[in-house]
Write an enzyme that holds these catalytic residues in place. Sequence first.
Site, mmCIF file in Angstrom:
data_model
loop_
_atom_site.group_PDB
_atom_site.id
_atom_site.type_symbol
_atom_site.label_atom_id
_atom_site.label_comp_id
_atom_site.label_asym_id
_atom_site.label_seq_id
_atom_site.Cartn_x
_atom_site.Cartn_y
_atom_site.Cartn_z
ATOM 1 N N THR A 65 0.828 -1.202 0.000
ATOM 2 C CA THR A 65 0.000 0.000 0.000
ATOM 3 C C THR A 65 0.865 1.255 0.000
ATOM 4 O OG1 THR A 65 -1.639 -1.253 1.244
ATOM 5 C CG2 THR A 65 -1.939 1.118 1.151
ATOM 6 N N LYS A 92 2.512 3.169 21.580
ATOM 7 C CA LYS A 92 2.691 3.902 20.331
ATOM 8 C C LYS A 92 1.581 4.920 20.094
ATOM 9 C CE LYS A 92 1.016 -0.399 18.769
ATOM 10 N NZ LYS A 92 1.447 -1.717 18.445
ATOM 11 N N ARG A 114 -1.813 5.101 7.725
ATOM 12 C CA ARG A 114 -2.275 3.778 8.146
ATOM 13 C C ARG A 114 -1.987 3.634 9.629
ATOM 14 N NH1 ARG A 114 -1.366 -2.030 5.474
ATOM 15 N NH2 ARG A 114 -3.026 -1.123 4.217
#
Lengths: 315, 437
Positions: A65, A92, A114
């Site tokens: 992607t 994160k 993403r």
Amino acid sequence: MNPAPALSLPGRDLIGIQGLSAPEITGLLDLAEEFIELNRQIEKKRTTLRGRTQINLFFEASTRTQSSFEIAGKRLGADVMNMSVGSSSVKKGETLIDTAITLNAMHPDILVVRHHASGAVELLARKVDCCVVNAGDGAHEHPTQALLDALTIRRNKGRIGGLVVAICGDVAHSRVARSNIILLQALGAQVRVVAPSTLLPTGIENFGVEVHRTMEDGIASADIVMMLRLQRERMAGAYIPSVREYFHYFGLDEAKLRYAKPDALVMHPGPMNRGVEIDSSVADGPQSLIREQVEMGVAVRMAVLDTLARKLPNA
Amino acid sequence: MRDGLRGADPRPLLLANARVVDPSRGADFHGDVFLAEGVVKDAAFGLAAAGAPDGAEVIDCRGAVVAPGLIDMRAFVGEPGAEHRETLATASHAAAAGGVTTIICQPDTDPVVDDPAIVDFILRRARDTAVVRVHPMAAITKGLKGEEMTEIGLLKAAGAVAFTDAHKSVASALLLRRALTYARDFDALVVHHTEDASLSDGAMNESEFASRLGLSGCAKAAETIVLERDVRLVAGARGRYHAAALTCADSLAVLERAKEAGLPVTASVSINHLSFNELDIGGYRTFFKLRPPLRSEEEREALIRALASGLIDVVVSDHWPQDVEGKRLPFSEAEPGAVGLETLLSAALRLVHADKVDLVNLLHALSTRPAEILGLRGGTLKPGAPADVIVFDPDMPFVLDKTQLKSRSRNTPFDEARLAGRVLRTIVAGSIVYEYV
């Protein structure tokens, strides 16, 4: 080439297929058709995004992607930067908004994002001034994948309305499945999902799809068999007893494919687990559209970037 | 204000011309309430007409409600260990503004309240810094680890009013059975969070809506399974048991059967689960991420009916302050919880305005019943009761502005909500600790 048709999207960003109308989807597909031609020429460059900065911000690794978005941006003339954020840290998510604010200060025009958490891209989009494209958020949506799948289907079948599309495999954890269900239904396809019950999301009956628990029933007379990747890294809860059993009942091989229409076509968003959800003989066989999907990916992403860029200030 | 609890004798107060609601007697009448020497002296019609006693301050309530102060059985206060989220002082000011005169605080602090010295620390800090009464609950198991029982006797003697593992269930049936059996000898109350960890490892309620959002779900059965198990344990152990926060009709059926069987089982519901359903999460709004999660509208309605019928004993705020960093995250990674001390009464009054619950019954679940369950003296206006009293206008409309909250954290799901009902005065031990201006 003809000038691109005038079209628009409802907002500044593309977060999901949810909320797009059928004409908006069709408009994007039509524009993507033009880019397919462009991509097959030697001179592939456009200048639509000249001077624009596109940042691909990937909190979850993805070769396919990310490179597809990178090529799409570059062919439209944008300066493209890739940022992969380590996905090992448990905390994160803490950096998400800080990262957004930091990047925003660099005045990018397009952010392609993403993230492993559903809703994270929408959250980030609220904190930045540029346009944001969702390249996959958790188990929520992956709109450009659904668009490229639709484009692939339309080019091969000439239409989407009225087709029977069977989406098979790990529907529960799949953003590809969600975006595809919404898009294909918006364009009038009859969508089925096929999976063991442990891999079906709660309430799937109310998504307007036919639900099947065996491949034989699920892909009977289907026009399109769309396989999903078995997200092995998300299988913490042991949703299936073994890969062997899964392949036996749900892996697409030539025998199972015979239940579909003789001219049925096979798709897979990649990356494939050969021998898990799909047999190599099918993946590489004459009914497979898998390589074409990758080509359509670049065209569709160019169409999305082009369309969103028209809304940028000073466009 | 700090003198409220310690101070010498506050001036006697005559709350005149009030709508007196005393849920401990099922009473709702026009009259006056006289407070002196830190206790309720009388609550009756015509006290003011007979003339104010010498030195008493007379407050004309102009028809506002005078009722016992609320007792909130489930609130997290960050002291010790998470003072950046809430301290006993800030929580107490939030409580006072919301009409809560007694906070029962959770033991999941750092360190955990599993040692009498920490109970003592909280009580002393509360005495020195808080403007309302504070009673800590202690952990059932050391470190909330679910492995070893705490010193229930010593902790109770130190001042712990109940035993709970906060937002954790005790996974071991054997350990909980022993705790219930042992607690009975000390007449100690076990308050249990009913949520099977393996079935509730999700971001929200398990539902079609969760599937559409791509969020993992927590099954309702996670709650009912644990409650059902617990009721069986109580049937053998006979220790007093309180379900900390029920959220679904299936659990209510279990509760009803337990009560019919005469078991010492009671239950709370949080104001959030009476006010919202899972759809309020909308586009991943983390202020609606709660534990246990918000359920469907059907379940919410069942909870309201159970409150009205008296099956549900207590309404709690489940006050759970979280800082900005804990909530400005993707939904699945955000911390659960909502502040609620300040909005508890106003939000609960919505049910009265909607004719779902009558005012006396609502206040019973917010004051009298928790006092009975915890063995506290408040929750009543009977002569001799502590002068913990609130004056509120049940109809005064306002729009909640979270920046005005007194809590140190602002994670309220009621931001910009239209509410009706405002606390005008909060009185603790006869001293006014909050006044609406």
